[in-house]
Enzyme design. Sequence first.
Site, PDB file in Angstrom:
ATOM      1  N   ARG A  15       0.812  -1.227   0.000  1.00 20.24           N
ATOM      2  CA  ARG A  15       0.000   0.000   0.000  1.00 20.24           C
ATOM      3  C   ARG A  15       0.842   1.272   0.000  1.00 20.24           C
ATOM      4  O   ARG A  15       0.356   2.343  -0.345  1.00 20.24           O
ATOM      5  CB  ARG A  15      -0.950   0.000   1.204  1.00 20.24           C
ATOM      6  CG  ARG A  15      -2.174  -0.873   0.993  1.00 20.24           C
ATOM      7  CD  ARG A  15      -3.234  -0.543   2.015  1.00 20.24           C
ATOM      8  NE  ARG A  15      -2.925  -1.110   3.316  1.00 20.24           N
ATOM      9  CZ  ARG A  15      -3.392  -0.635   4.462  1.00 20.24           C
ATOM     10  NH1 ARG A  15      -4.177   0.420   4.472  1.00 20.24           N
ATOM     11  NH2 ARG A  15      -3.071  -1.208   5.603  1.00 20.24           N
ATOM     12  N   LYS A  22       9.324  -1.093   3.068  1.00 19.97           N
ATOM     13  CA  LYS A  22       8.503  -0.175   3.863  1.00 19.97           C
ATOM     14  C   LYS A  22       9.222   0.346   5.102  1.00 19.97           C
ATOM     15  O   LYS A  22       9.156   1.539   5.422  1.00 19.97           O
ATOM     16  CB  LYS A  22       7.206  -0.872   4.270  1.00 19.97           C
ATOM     17  CG  LYS A  22       6.284  -0.012   5.108  1.00 19.97           C
ATOM     18  CD  LYS A  22       4.958  -0.693   5.382  1.00 19.97           C
ATOM     19  CE  LYS A  22       5.095  -1.858   6.315  1.00 19.97           C
ATOM     20  NZ  LYS A  22       3.790  -2.377   6.756  1.00 19.97           N
ATOM     21  N   THR A  79       2.594 -13.620  10.477  1.00 16.79           N
ATOM     22  CA  THR A  79       3.433 -13.202  11.620  1.00 16.79           C
ATOM     23  C   THR A  79       3.986 -14.394  12.382  1.00 16.79           C
ATOM     24  O   THR A  79       5.118 -14.351  12.874  1.00 16.79           O
ATOM     25  CB  THR A  79       2.603 -12.316  12.567  1.00 16.79           C
ATOM     26  OG1 THR A  79       1.378 -13.002  12.902  1.00 16.79           O
ATOM     27  CG2 THR A  79       2.276 -10.981  11.923  1.00 16.79           C
ATOM     28  N   ARG A 332      29.156  24.691   2.944  1.00 17.07           N
ATOM     29  CA  ARG A 332      29.181  23.330   2.416  1.00 17.07           C
ATOM     30  C   ARG A 332      30.026  22.403   3.303  1.00 17.07           C
ATOM     31  O   ARG A 332      30.739  22.873   4.195  1.00 17.07           O
ATOM     32  CB  ARG A 332      29.692  23.363   0.972  1.00 17.07           C
ATOM     33  CG  ARG A 332      28.697  24.021   0.014  1.00 17.07           C
ATOM     34  CD  ARG A 332      29.289  24.289  -1.342  1.00 17.07           C
ATOM     35  NE  ARG A 332      29.811  23.085  -1.972  1.00 17.07           N
ATOM     36  CZ  ARG A 332      30.508  23.094  -3.103  1.00 17.07           C
ATOM     37  NH1 ARG A 332      30.772  24.258  -3.706  1.00 17.07           N
ATOM     38  NH2 ARG A 332      30.953  21.978  -3.617  1.00 17.07           N
ATOM     39  N   ALA A 422      42.313  45.631  -4.530  1.00 15.71           N
ATOM     40  CA  ALA A 422      41.050  45.328  -5.204  1.00 15.71           C
ATOM     41  C   ALA A 422      41.289  45.032  -6.675  1.00 15.71           C
ATOM     42  O   ALA A 422      42.119  45.665  -7.329  1.00 15.71           O
ATOM     43  CB  ALA A 422      40.086  46.496  -5.059  1.00 15.71           C
TER      44      ALA A 422
END
Length: 456
Positions: A15, A22, A79, A332, A422
């Site tokens: 399901r 699952k 089971t 990061r 710069a």
Amino acid sequence: MYKCALVLAAGQGKRIKSDLPKVLHKVCGKEMLKHVIDSIRSADIDDIDVIIGKGADLVKERIEDKKVSYSLQAEQLGTGHAVKCALEFLKGKKGVVGIFAGDTPLIKQSTIEKLFNEHIENQNSATILSAIVDDPTGYGRIVRGKSNEVLKIVEHKDCNEEELKINEMNSAIYCFDIELLVDALGKINNNNNQGEYYLTDVIEILKSNNKKVGAVITDFEETIGVNSRVQLAQAEEILRNRINLMHMENGVTLIDPKTTYIESDVEIGKDTIIYPNNILEGNTKIGSNCLIYQNSRIVNSVIGEEVDIQASVILDSNIGDNTTVGPFAYIRPETTIGKHARIGDFVEIKKSTIGDGTKVSHLTYIGDAEVGAECNFGCGTVVVNYDGKNKNKTIIGDHSFVGCNANLVSPVTIHDNTYIAAGSTITSEVKEGELAVARAKQRNISGWVEKKGLKK
């Protein structure tokens, strides 16, 4: 007394409609099966056997728990059959075994302890974990006698009119005396419409032999099994609320718990304030007196004391005390940022160390670098760490100043107390106390705009 546990985890889960087994679907960042194993182990039960079937190798790989043993259920025949597949694990053991479902991630440590304790104290042959529900439709009913002992479990489809009124349901979680369980498993059969072996038949066999069976009632939500994506979302909501409540009770302020997503292994110090729309994942540890403003994601990272983070992503990294990050910073993996540092807007740092008191205020990329203390990076600086083939390292000493729009082409070393002008592109070592200027001399060409016909 010896205690052990079996966890039934062999089903694929039709399901839930997934190629993934699952029990490997995650709730609050952790596989459902891991939640169950962790709760069992926190109840001081270390001997755990997981019964696996479809996707067995993937389950082993994802769980990564060397203390867990495994039994294989090649065919899913009920089971009772699943527990039969673990007979080798149970062989020669005396004491108590708990049987749990791998798709019930909400089971609590305290409930497991209560189940085992009441089983042992009452000298039961079997003890069922049950719950009271308003609408027990579809669940097996616990039928008790006059002295409150369990007489039997009746499946919903087999209930008579009186039994349908019972609202105590079977959770399919049990404790058994190991030797009595092993003996009874040899007597169950699959003479039913489904052709399966049911563990509930063991209860019937024990009662027919005048053995004592008890039941422990718990909150229904702990027993919820996840069989669909809808139930997966419901379990996520319940566990998230539990986690958030725990942090608030421990002194953390959550401005809006409904929009705060904190995974189960996250640790947060007191007096930290977390604003809405934050996601804290994995083994993240956040210190005291931090401010985590809205829209941040922090994964597997250590955040120091009195850190402010605004709308940023931090992955597998360490942030020192009294540092500010963001807004819109991207830290990061394998990055370490020191104390009293400033990582500003639109800054990306990857696999680098940033020293105490260093300021990287805006629009800068630093990758594969070792940056000293009390440095200052101007806007638009880039550490050029990739030459198209290899990643290379840049080393920057203490008290260095990097001007705006500078490129530091790795590998390169810039020593203490240096200045980078710069707009420079630095390709060679800069020694202590030097100013590095690496740009063409400015030349102004008179009348050029008019000659090109561009004057407006």
